[in-house]
Design a protein around this motif. Sequence first.
Motif, PDB file in Angstrom:
ATOM      1  N   MET A 183       0.856  -1.192   0.000  1.00  0.00           N
ATOM      2  CA  MET A 183       0.000   0.000   0.000  1.00  0.00           C
ATOM      3  C   MET A 183       0.886   1.233   0.000  1.00  0.00           C
ATOM      4  O   MET A 183       1.828   1.333   0.791  1.00  0.00           O
ATOM      5  CB  MET A 183      -0.912  -0.010   1.233  1.00  0.00           C
ATOM      6  CG  MET A 183      -1.953   1.095   1.257  1.00  0.00           C
ATOM      7  SD  MET A 183      -3.092   0.911   2.669  1.00  0.00           S
ATOM      8  CE  MET A 183      -4.275   2.198   2.309  1.00  0.00           C
ATOM      9  N   ILE A 184       0.573   2.192  -0.882  1.00  0.00           N
ATOM     10  CA  ILE A 184       1.327   3.436  -0.988  1.00  0.00           C
ATOM     11  C   ILE A 184       0.379   4.596  -0.719  1.00  0.00           C
ATOM     12  O   ILE A 184      -0.676   4.711  -1.354  1.00  0.00           O
ATOM     13  CB  ILE A 184       1.953   3.594  -2.387  1.00  0.00           C
ATOM     14  CG1 ILE A 184       2.894   2.429  -2.707  1.00  0.00           C
ATOM     15  CG2 ILE A 184       2.713   4.922  -2.482  1.00  0.00           C
ATOM     16  CD1 ILE A 184       3.423   2.452  -4.123  1.00  0.00           C
ATOM     17  N   VAL A 185       0.759   5.468   0.214  1.00  0.00           N
ATOM     18  CA  VAL A 185      -0.070   6.610   0.585  1.00  0.00           C
ATOM     19  C   VAL A 185       0.746   7.892   0.432  1.00  0.00           C
ATOM     20  O   VAL A 185       1.862   7.990   0.937  1.00  0.00           O
ATOM     21  CB  VAL A 185      -0.579   6.485   2.036  1.00  0.00           C
ATOM     22  CG1 VAL A 185      -1.341   7.749   2.444  1.00  0.00           C
ATOM     23  CG2 VAL A 185      -1.473   5.261   2.188  1.00  0.00           C
ATOM     24  N   GLY A 186       0.199   8.861  -0.271  1.00  0.00           N
ATOM     25  CA  GLY A 186       0.810  10.178  -0.372  1.00  0.00           C
ATOM     26  C   GLY A 186       0.225  11.110   0.670  1.00  0.00           C
ATOM     27  O   GLY A 186      -0.981  11.093   0.920  1.00  0.00           O
ATOM     28  N   VAL A 187       1.098  11.917   1.290  1.00  0.00           N
ATOM     29  CA  VAL A 187       0.655  12.822   2.356  1.00  0.00           C
ATOM     30  C   VAL A 187       1.268  14.189   2.130  1.00  0.00           C
ATOM     31  O   VAL A 187       2.500  14.334   2.124  1.00  0.00           O
ATOM     32  CB  VAL A 187       1.065  12.305   3.751  1.00  0.00           C
ATOM     33  CG1 VAL A 187       0.561  13.253   4.836  1.00  0.00           C
ATOM     34  CG2 VAL A 187       0.541  10.896   3.997  1.00  0.00           C
ATOM     35  N   THR A 188       0.458  15.209   1.945  1.00  0.00           N
ATOM     36  CA  THR A 188       0.979  16.574   1.895  1.00  0.00           C
ATOM     37  C   THR A 188       1.068  17.119   3.321  1.00  0.00           C
ATOM     38  O   THR A 188       0.399  16.629   4.230  1.00  0.00           O
ATOM     39  CB  THR A 188       0.084  17.496   1.046  1.00  0.00           C
ATOM     40  OG1 THR A 188      -1.172  17.708   1.705  1.00  0.00           O
ATOM     41  CG2 THR A 188      -0.149  16.905  -0.343  1.00  0.00           C
ATOM     42  N   GLY A 189       1.884  18.140   3.519  1.00  0.00           N
ATOM     43  CA  GLY A 189       2.040  18.690   4.861  1.00  0.00           C
ATOM     44  C   GLY A 189       2.595  17.680   5.846  1.00  0.00           C
ATOM     45  O   GLY A 189       2.311  17.730   7.046  1.00  0.00           O
ATOM     46  N   VAL A 190       3.443  16.776   5.340  1.00  0.00           N
ATOM     47  CA  VAL A 190       3.903  15.650   6.164  1.00  0.00           C
ATOM     48  C   VAL A 190       4.860  16.080   7.268  1.00  0.00           C
ATOM     49  O   VAL A 190       5.049  15.340   8.243  1.00  0.00           O
ATOM     50  CB  VAL A 190       4.561  14.575   5.260  1.00  0.00           C
ATOM     51  CG1 VAL A 190       5.926  15.057   4.760  1.00  0.00           C
ATOM     52  CG2 VAL A 190       4.663  13.230   5.947  1.00  0.00           C
ATOM     53  N   SER A 191       5.456  17.255   7.149  1.00  0.00           N
ATOM     54  CA  SER A 191       6.415  17.686   8.163  1.00  0.00           C
ATOM     55  C   SER A 191       5.753  18.358   9.371  1.00  0.00           C
ATOM     56  O   SER A 191       6.428  18.705  10.334  1.00  0.00           O
ATOM     57  CB  SER A 191       7.450  18.639   7.545  1.00  0.00           C
ATOM     58  OG  SER A 191       6.813  19.793   7.019  1.00  0.00           O
ATOM     59  N   GLY A 192       4.435  18.553   9.330  1.00  0.00           N
ATOM     60  CA  GLY A 192       3.727  19.132  10.466  1.00  0.00           C
ATOM     61  C   GLY A 192       3.465  18.110  11.558  1.00  0.00           C
ATOM     62  O   GLY A 192       3.847  16.939  11.447  1.00  0.00           O
ATOM     63  N   GLY A 193       2.799  18.550  12.606  1.00  0.00           N
ATOM     64  CA  GLY A 193       2.564  17.670  13.752  1.00  0.00           C
ATOM     65  C   GLY A 193       1.729  16.449  13.415  1.00  0.00           C
ATOM     66  O   GLY A 193       2.104  15.314  13.738  1.00  0.00           O
ATOM     67  N   ILE A 194       0.591  16.653  12.758  1.00  0.00           N
ATOM     68  CA  ILE A 194      -0.254  15.515  12.381  1.00  0.00           C
ATOM     69  C   ILE A 194       0.447  14.678  11.323  1.00  0.00           C
ATOM     70  O   ILE A 194       0.400  13.442  11.357  1.00  0.00           O
ATOM     71  CB  ILE A 194      -1.626  15.996  11.882  1.00  0.00           C
ATOM     72  CG1 ILE A 194      -2.378  16.734  12.997  1.00  0.00           C
ATOM     73  CG2 ILE A 194      -2.465  14.809  11.394  1.00  0.00           C
ATOM     74  CD1 ILE A 194      -3.690  17.369  12.551  1.00  0.00           C
ATOM     75  N   GLY A 195       1.114  15.336  10.378  1.00  0.00           N
ATOM     76  CA  GLY A 195       1.812  14.609   9.325  1.00  0.00           C
ATOM     77  C   GLY A 195       2.904  13.713   9.854  1.00  0.00           C
ATOM     78  O   GLY A 195       3.051  12.564   9.413  1.00  0.00           O
TER      79      GLY A 195
END
Length: 221
Positions: free
Chosen positions: A1-13
């Motif tokens: 499974m591959i998931v892309g995440v924007t804003g990954v460097s923030g707290g939730i990310g």
Amino acid sequence: MIVGVTGVSGGIGTALEAQLTADGISVIGFARNPHPGHQTLDVTWDRETISARVAGAIAPSQLFDGWVNLAGADILQGDVRKLPYLSRLHLLWTTDVEGTIKCTQAVLPRLRPGGVIINIAWDEALTGAQGASAELYATAKAAIIGYSASLARSLAPTFRVGVIAPGWVKTRWAASLSPEQRERLIQQSRSQHWISADRVAGVIMEWLKAPGPSGTVVTVS
């Protein structure tokens, strides 16, 4: 499974990447100021540039199984909080709303049939909250809820769309407040308590792995 995440460097990310990786899920993270191993992506770029960056982040033979639009503007800290009302609205609109739409359009050609898109809102966008910052934030997040509801219908049955709408999350901004400020803010909130980034990340991961009906808004409060 591959998931892309924007804003990954923030707290939730950061919390989401840790949980997904621990579960054996491959994460391709995007951020305006990326950490090592992440891709550089500013969601205010033009759509063509974003599309090229998203497509180039995975091999031509690969597709994303999920996509999380976490990137958002911070209008509560530093010099940004001193900007005029409409300037802060413009920042939220171009980042949270237009950014979510452009990234969604960019990933759709590279999303596996049955794949999941998750957008981020705010629980008080559903009820309203007092204050100028709340007015602005609720406006942007309510737009995301409306967009997601229509997107879910447009993409059905090929893809599913979910909205995660947390209350006040413990962030760097929350840590900068005095105990009195934190207490006053949370007493005025819908959730009545602070929510950890790990909790929000856990709800996102649950929805990625076992999505509910497309167009669903899940509050975390």
